[in-house]
Design a protein around this motif. Structure first.
Motif, PDB file in Angstrom:
ATOM      1  N   LEU A 661       0.803  -1.215   0.000  1.00  0.00           N
ATOM      2  CA  LEU A 661       0.000   0.000   0.000  1.00  0.00           C
ATOM      3  C   LEU A 661       0.838   1.268   0.000  1.00  0.00           C
ATOM      4  O   LEU A 661       0.289   2.378  -0.079  1.00  0.00           O
ATOM      5  CB  LEU A 661      -0.934   0.003   1.223  1.00  0.00           C
ATOM      6  CG  LEU A 661      -2.017  -1.096   1.235  1.00  0.00           C
ATOM      7  CD1 LEU A 661      -2.785  -1.052   2.547  1.00  0.00           C
ATOM      8  CD2 LEU A 661      -2.955  -0.924   0.051  1.00  0.00           C
ATOM      9  N   ASP A 662       2.155   1.135   0.075  1.00  0.00           N
ATOM     10  CA  ASP A 662       3.045   2.288   0.102  1.00  0.00           C
ATOM     11  C   ASP A 662       3.247   2.793  -1.328  1.00  0.00           C
ATOM     12  O   ASP A 662       3.872   2.110  -2.152  1.00  0.00           O
ATOM     13  CB  ASP A 662       4.381   1.900   0.723  1.00  0.00           C
ATOM     14  CG  ASP A 662       5.329   3.096   0.851  1.00  0.00           C
ATOM     15  OD1 ASP A 662       4.964   4.214   0.397  1.00  0.00           O
ATOM     16  OD2 ASP A 662       6.433   2.915   1.393  1.00  0.00           O
ATOM     17  N   PRO A 663       2.722   3.973  -1.663  1.00  0.00           N
ATOM     18  CA  PRO A 663       2.858   4.487  -3.038  1.00  0.00           C
ATOM     19  C   PRO A 663       4.299   4.725  -3.463  1.00  0.00           C
ATOM     20  O   PRO A 663       4.594   4.805  -4.653  1.00  0.00           O
ATOM     21  CB  PRO A 663       2.052   5.788  -3.020  1.00  0.00           C
ATOM     22  CG  PRO A 663       2.002   6.187  -1.582  1.00  0.00           C
ATOM     23  CD  PRO A 663       2.010   4.927  -0.789  1.00  0.00           C
ATOM     24  N   ALA A 664       5.196   4.842  -2.484  1.00  0.00           N
ATOM     25  CA  ALA A 664       6.594   5.066  -2.836  1.00  0.00           C
ATOM     26  C   ALA A 664       7.234   3.819  -3.442  1.00  0.00           C
ATOM     27  O   ALA A 664       8.193   3.913  -4.201  1.00  0.00           O
ATOM     28  CB  ALA A 664       7.380   5.494  -1.587  1.00  0.00           C
ATOM     29  N   THR A 665       6.698   2.654  -3.083  1.00  0.00           N
ATOM     30  CA  THR A 665       7.298   1.408  -3.581  1.00  0.00           C
ATOM     31  C   THR A 665       6.397   0.646  -4.533  1.00  0.00           C
ATOM     32  O   THR A 665       6.853  -0.239  -5.261  1.00  0.00           O
ATOM     33  CB  THR A 665       7.649   0.482  -2.399  1.00  0.00           C
ATOM     34  OG1 THR A 665       6.462   0.231  -1.640  1.00  0.00           O
ATOM     35  CG2 THR A 665       8.694   1.125  -1.504  1.00  0.00           C
TER      36      THR A 665
END
Length: 731
Positions: A661-665
């Motif tokens: 859920l981490d948009p950075a990854t």
């Protein structure tokens, strides 16, 4: 106690004595063999009807099955031989079989028991007249069981080496090499084992024997790794490391497509039923040497596969399997054996300016005899006539029994025949070349921006000739389902006999519109038009399994596999259907076979993980799903999170969910798979939120939500039934 023997032949025995009364009743023995191989899962009556009485109507076939079952009970004097269940099953208290015990030994990892049971190829020399479905099934089971035997024999040999018992290793490798004389792995293993016990001369002699077998049986050069090992042996120096090819994949380094099957194990062309002609169209060779002409030569092959596929009574190998032999230089007999066909069509194409030369020949695999050959000279504009004439000549040469009917278009003249056989010809050669180039890029779209270039070719061709039906129907590749449906309907308005347009429309109807009945009608229309259309059978199987109609789905995917035996995608689907049907043992077997064909198939590892979960094998499940996640990324990582959650490590599962859920990854989130992770964690609210989002977005895999075992925990929630109804599915 009755016992069915299926390895090395097929016969029934009671208390060790063969029952000769049944030896001539082949359909009775065939029925027992099918049921024995199915094990506890049994076989539906519909599948048995299709396998054993393909030419009878349903009522007559059902009567024949009842009579056969009654006759079996009388002949064996055992009214309890078969269990009175929905699926026809053998009663294990009344009859045993070597094939069932072999599968059980495989599951238990009892390799010695498995090898001892394997007395020879499955149903070797046994066939049933006018039962093509049974013959194809037997050929595939034979190959699968041969691979299982090879795995067990190799495992025993490696164990012997590990404990320092080189003499035992020689015996195991020798047994494997005798059963699978074309296997590069078996040859290398035996050569090394012989050298280890001081019999280097015997090792060199075996390398010479292997080289002769490869040359005579496969018509190719010996595996370079085997040649290197033989050279090291002759020089009496340290042995070269050996890395041989995968067991049966044509892309492996072994010089042949079936490195773990002895010649009699392959579905050899000579043993195929003559009542059901079959042919593989090999990629036509581009003799100009110009890579820019490759789309044209490949396109001509594609067109011939499509045209021949429309001939009633003729089975045509699908493109994926046929093209897997491109540039391999293998003999016709070897290729026909791997594909299970009686005939092979091969040829060449040469373009010089606008001049065209096409040579083609039809070869009978059993004796390498050319039964038809022709050369065509003309211009590029003549290519449509050439395709038509080749297709009709092949059908005539195969003497297809058409019941008085011709292939679509009838025995028309070449000039008018192609218009009816393959639809309206394109307005110009330029349009046709754009279409062929688009097809070429489409089929090789894993390379760079091949998909974008393919779509550009189709769009340009459509601008030049909006009446050419075959260039429409690719909008769904962009995820534009609404546009795809419009394009598909436009194509069908131009030519309602275009099977691929019916398939494309059906796909949109069930994955996007959730119009299941309408989709099935389109698929059935496609298979009626082109019985050899693998995509139609493949996607129909998905549509049927999504509705919980597993037996029908299995029948369709087995048809697809018979048409495209070397396709990993078909193998993946078969495993997936068995997983969703809660039949993990069969799923594991077929998925392992698929991984031998395609060792980096992420979907095979994914479904193998779920099958292991159903079998209560958590360590194996997690290992498979970790491999899947390594190969595919976020999608299968979510499946790994689900598995961790249900096997007792929710903390690790939640860490994965947070990373996903981490948009950075991770910039792409798949609702179906996220819902699965949350279902495993027992967080039903979050799972339903993702499922609702997936349904609204028509996200990938959402069409299969009803039958996915990972969502079983959600079934009691009222939201489940509401979700399914909105998707046109019955709870």
């Amino acid at each position: 106690m009755l016992r069915l023997h299926t390895f090395g032949g097929c016969f029934l025995a009671r208390d060790g004595r063969r029952l000769d009364a049944l030896s001539g009743q082949r359909k009775a023995l065939a029925l027992l063999a099918v049921l024995a191989a199915a094990g506890e899962g049994g076989v539906s009556r519909d599948v048995l009807l299709a396998q054993l009485w393909p030419e009878s109507d349903e009522a007559r076939a059902r009567t024949s099955l009842k009579q056969l079952v009654h006759s079996l009970r009388q002949q064996t004097q055992d009214p309890e031989l078969l269990l009175p269940t929905a699926e026809l099953r053998l009663n294990p208290m009344r009859i045993t079989s070597d094939v069932h015990e072999f599968r059980d030994a495989e599951r238990r990892g009892d390799h010695e028991a498995a090898v001892e049971l394997y007395a020879g190829p499955f149903l070797d020399g046994f066939n049933v007249r006018s039962a093509d479905g049974f013959e194809r099934w037997a050929a595939m089971e034979r190959a699968s069981l041969a691979r299982g035997f090879a795995r067990s024999a190799e495992a025993l040999a490696e164990r012997a080496v590990a404990r320092g018992d080189n003499h035992a290793a020689v015996e195991w490798w020798r047994r494997l090499a005798n059963a699978e004389p074309l296997s590069a792995r078996a040859a290398a293993g035996l050569m090394r084992a012989l050298d280890a016990v001081g019999e280097r001369a015997a090792a060199v002699r075996h390398s010479q024997l292997y080289e002769v077998l490869v040359r005579e049986e496969l018509g190719g050069a010996v595996d370079p790794a085997i040649a290197m090992l033989a050279t090291s042996l002759r020089r009496a120096g340290p042995l070269a490391p050996v890395v041989t090819g995968t067991v049966i994949a044509p892309s492996a380094t072994v010089a042949g497509p079936v490195s773990t099957e002895r010649p009699t194990d392959r579905p050899a062309a000579a043993s195929l039923p003559t009542q059901h002609p079959s042919v593989a169209v090999l990629p036509f060779v581009n003799t100009t040497g110009d890579p820019n002409d490759e789309p044209f030569s490949d396109g001509l092959t594609d067109e011939l596969i499509g045209l021949l596929g429309r001939a009633p009574g003729l089975t045509v190998t699908a493109r994926t399997s046929a093209f897997s032999f491109k540039g391999r230089g293998l003999s016709v007999r070897a290729i026909a054996g791997a594909l299970g066909v009686a005939m092979v069509l091969e040829g060449s194409v040469r373009r010089t300016g606008d001049r065209l030369k096409v040579s083609a020949q039809l070869v009978r695999a059993s004796d390498d005899r050319v039964v038809w050959a022709e050369m065509y000279l003309g211009t590029l504009a003549d290519v449509f006539t050439v395709q038509e004439e080749i297709a009709r000549a092949i059908v005539a040469a195969l003497r297809v029994e058409l019941g008085g009917a011709e292939i679509p278009g009838g025995a028309a003249t070449a000039g008018e025949g192609h218009a009816r056989l393959a639809g309206r010809a394109p307005a110009s050669v330029e349009v046709y070349e754009l279409y062929l180039r688009g097809r070429y890029l489409w089929n090789s779209r894993t390379r760079g921006d091949g998909l974008r270039q393919a779509l550009h070719c189709f769009e340009r061709a459509a601008e030049l000739d909006p009446g050419y039906a075959r260039i429409f129907g690719h909008a769904s590749a962009r995820g534009e389902f609404a546009a795809a449906k419009v394009a598909d309907r436009h194509a069908l308005a131009l030519d309602d006999t275009l099977a691929e347009a019916h398939v494309a429309l059906a796909h949109v109807l069930f994955v996007h519109d959730y119009e299941w009945a309408a989709a099935e009608r389109e698929f059935r229309r496609a298979t009626a038009l082109d019985a050899s259309n693998t995509a139609a059978h493949f996607l129909l199987a998905v549509c049927l399994q999504d509705q919980g109609r597993f037996e029908e789905a299995i029948a369709e995917v087995l048809t697809a596999r018979a048409l495209d035996p070397l396709s990993p995608q078909v193998g993946n689907l078969l495993g997936r259907v068995y997983v969703n049907a809660r039949r993990p043992d069969e799923a594991i077997r077929h998925l392992r076979d698929t991984l031998e064909l395609s060792p980096e198939s992420d979907l095979a590892y994914q479904q193998l993980g779920h099958a292991y979960l159903q079998r209560g094998m958590p360590d194996e499940a997690l290992a498979a799903l970790r491999q899947a996640a390594t190969l595919s990324g976020a999608r299968d990582t979510a499946h790994l999170a689900y598995a961790l959650a249900v096997t007792g490590d929710p903390a690790a599962a939640r860490r994965i969910v947070r990373e996903l859920l981490d948009p950075a990854t991770n910039t792409s989130i798949a609702p179906f798979h996220m819902a699965m992770a949350y279902a495993g964690l027992g967080e039903s609210d979050a799972a339903f939120d993702w499922l609702e989002r997936g349904s609204a977005e028509r996200a990938a895999f959402m069409d299969g939500v009803k039958i996915t075992p990972a969502f079983d925990s959600l079934h009691a929630d009222p939201r489940w039934a509401r979700l399914l109804r909105r998707m046109g599915l019955t709870p």
